[in-house]
Design a protein around this motif. Structure first.
Motif, PDB file in Angstrom:
ATOM      1  N   LEU B  26       0.839  -1.204   0.000  1.00 45.75           N
ATOM      2  CA  LEU B  26       0.000   0.000   0.000  1.00 45.75           C
ATOM      3  C   LEU B  26       0.869   1.247   0.000  1.00 45.75           C
ATOM      4  O   LEU B  26       0.579   2.229  -0.695  1.00 45.75           O
ATOM      5  CB  LEU B  26      -0.913  -0.015   1.227  1.00 45.75           C
ATOM      6  CG  LEU B  26      -1.719   1.252   1.483  1.00 45.75           C
ATOM      7  CD1 LEU B  26      -2.822   1.379   0.470  1.00 45.75           C
ATOM      8  CD2 LEU B  26      -2.300   1.250   2.880  1.00 45.75           C
ATOM      9  N   PHE B  29       3.648   0.859  -3.605  1.00 46.58           N
ATOM     10  CA  PHE B  29       3.189   0.756  -4.988  1.00 46.58           C
ATOM     11  C   PHE B  29       2.735   2.101  -5.511  1.00 46.58           C
ATOM     12  O   PHE B  29       2.340   2.990  -4.767  1.00 46.58           O
ATOM     13  CB  PHE B  29       2.043  -0.257  -5.104  1.00 46.58           C
ATOM     14  CG  PHE B  29       2.504  -1.676  -5.108  1.00 46.58           C
ATOM     15  CD1 PHE B  29       3.848  -1.996  -5.203  1.00 46.58           C
ATOM     16  CD2 PHE B  29       1.585  -2.712  -5.007  1.00 46.58           C
ATOM     17  CE1 PHE B  29       4.271  -3.304  -5.201  1.00 46.58           C
ATOM     18  CE2 PHE B  29       1.993  -4.032  -5.002  1.00 46.58           C
ATOM     19  CZ  PHE B  29       3.339  -4.329  -5.097  1.00 46.58           C
ATOM     20  N   ARG B  35      -2.195  -0.425  -5.604  1.00 47.55           N
ATOM     21  CA  ARG B  35      -2.285  -0.353  -4.141  1.00 47.55           C
ATOM     22  C   ARG B  35      -3.462  -1.177  -3.625  1.00 47.55           C
ATOM     23  O   ARG B  35      -3.346  -1.907  -2.647  1.00 47.55           O
ATOM     24  CB  ARG B  35      -2.440   1.100  -3.711  1.00 47.55           C
ATOM     25  CG  ARG B  35      -1.171   1.873  -3.880  1.00 47.55           C
ATOM     26  CD  ARG B  35      -1.347   3.307  -3.495  1.00 47.55           C
ATOM     27  NE  ARG B  35      -0.042   3.930  -3.347  1.00 47.55           N
ATOM     28  CZ  ARG B  35       0.142   5.119  -2.825  1.00 47.55           C
ATOM     29  NH1 ARG B  35      -0.895   5.799  -2.398  1.00 47.55           N
ATOM     30  NH2 ARG B  35       1.338   5.613  -2.726  1.00 47.55           N
TER      31      ARG B  35
END
Lengths: 314, 99
Positions: B26, B29, B35
């Motif tokens: 999360l 990315f 995400r």
């Protein structure tokens, strides 16, 4: 084991303070709100660690869940409204918010300075009177028997808040209904279909739990209220009929039930809200049921009335 | 340490690893869709493993049922939320991929 728990508590407190800091100083209002919800959930875990399960449940349901939803909704309307979002009115808002926060801060810090040793005596007195309270859970006994008057006034505050919300809503209502996603996303529709029975059953379960363990009217009311809000989201063309008798009765049911019980106990016992000991359980159950209905409906009123006034009004 | 305790600990630790992987994904990315991918896949696996670990450690059936329902409800809520965010991102987002 003790050290592990200490480390866990330390991490929890650090995360809580970090979330609070980020909530206050995030650049976007939306980021702040999401962090505020995270703060509420962390707070709920802290309350659990402190042994205050009732407070933790209420914080998670209302503090994090419902307030978060209302705040996100409010931000969207605020940003879309050119009158509210102009530079001058934003400055006014910031000044007003600053003054109010400063006032709250000074009140809180004064009470923190004057904080006294917790009154241990109160706890033993509650525990000593558990057998006459009509409930085997101390928090329920205090909320609905020993300090029932306070809870009555709380329901009065909720009722007044509903009146205010409905009045403002009626003033600015343009008949267009709430600003929801149309058509309702299929995913939300199917989630609603799955969640509705769960929410109502778990709400009823929490209400029943309140008689002997953490739970009760506020927690149950917020879950059933959430079910109502899901119905509102999936049926944007169905509106709450604020003028209908059924709505009025249901909204004030909690307050009226306390009023009726107050009169009844005055006749029976000679004292307001002093339940006859053998019937205390029944009285608590009736009050809890009525309060649950009113709380659930109040939360729906807050959601339903949060919409049209930001569209510029008349 | 009994076999059951060992299995519980193993499954819980595995769950935590998946949660950590999801959180790192999360944070690291780029773009909402990747995400979401990290979150919904790794975290749901982590949640499933932690629920399973807790299920093995439960004292009675009633608690077991509660954990099971927590798992089902969290799973459906996360799936739906992910879907809604992804849908919004497709139509409104800055970096919506050309699929």
């Amino acid at each position: 084991m003790e050290t592990t728990v200490r480390i866990y508590d330390f991490l929890l407190v650090t995360a809580l303070l970090g979330a609070a800091w980020k909530t206050l100083f995030a650049r976007e209002a939306f980021t702040s709100t999401v962090l505020f919800v995270a703060f509420g959930l962390l707070m709920a875990i802290v309350w659990t660690r402190l042994g205050a399960i009732d407070v933790a449940l209420a914080e998670a349901c209302i503090g994090a869940g419902l307030t978060g939803a209302l705040l996100i909704d409010a931000i969207r309307h605020f940003q879309e409204d050119s009158n509210l979002n102009s530079k001058e009115s934003r400055l006014t808002f910031h000044m007003a918010a600053g003054v109010l926060s400063l006032g709250l801060f000074s009140i809180l810090s004064t009470s923190l300075l004057n904080l006294q040793e917790p009154n241990k005596d109160v706890y033993t007195r509650v525990i000593d009177h558990m057998d006459v309270s009509g409930s085997s859970h101390p928090v329920t006994s205090v909320l609905l028997n020993f300090r029932a008057f306070d809870t009555w006034l709380e329901l009065g505050v909720l009722l007044l808040a509903s009146f205010a919300a409905i009045s403002i809503h009626q003033l600015y209502d343009d008949g267009r209904g709430p600003d929801l996603m149309r058509p309702t996303p299929t995913a939300i529709k199917s989630l609603t279909r799955v969640m509705l029975p769960f929410l109502v059953i778990i709400g009823g379960f929490l209400l029943w739990l309140g008689s002997h363990s953490p739970g009760g009217a506020f927690q149950a009311g917020s879950l059933i209220g959430a079910a109502g809000i899901l119905i509102q989201i999936t049926n944007p063309d169905r509106r709450i009929l604020f003028s209908s008798l059924g709505f009025r009765i249901l909204l004030s049911l909690g307050f009226l039930a306390f009023l009726a019980v107050a009169f009844l106990t005055n006749l029976l016992q000679g004292n307001f809200l002093e339940f006859p000991q053998s019937q205390a359980g029944t009285f608590i159950l009736i009050l809890e049921l009525a309060a649950t209905a009113s709380i659930a409906l109040t939360l729906n009123v807050m959601f339903a009335c949060s919409h049209p006034w930001t569209r510029g009004g008349r | 340490m009994s076999v059951l305790e060992f299995t519980t600990a193993f499954i819980l630790i595995l769950g935590v690893i998946f949660f950590a992987a999801g959180s790192i994904g999360l944070l690291r990315f780029k773009g909402a869709h990747s995400r979401l991918h990290a979150l919904s896949k790794a975290d749901n696996l982590g949640l499933g493993l932690i629920s399973l670990g807790c299920l093995l450690a439960t004292p009675n059936t009633a608690t077991g049922f509660k954990i099971f329902f927590i798992w089902i409800l969290a799973l459906s809520a996360s799936a739906v939320t992910c879907f809604i965010i992804a849908e919004w991102e497709m139509s409104h987002g800055d970096d919506s991929p050309n699929l």
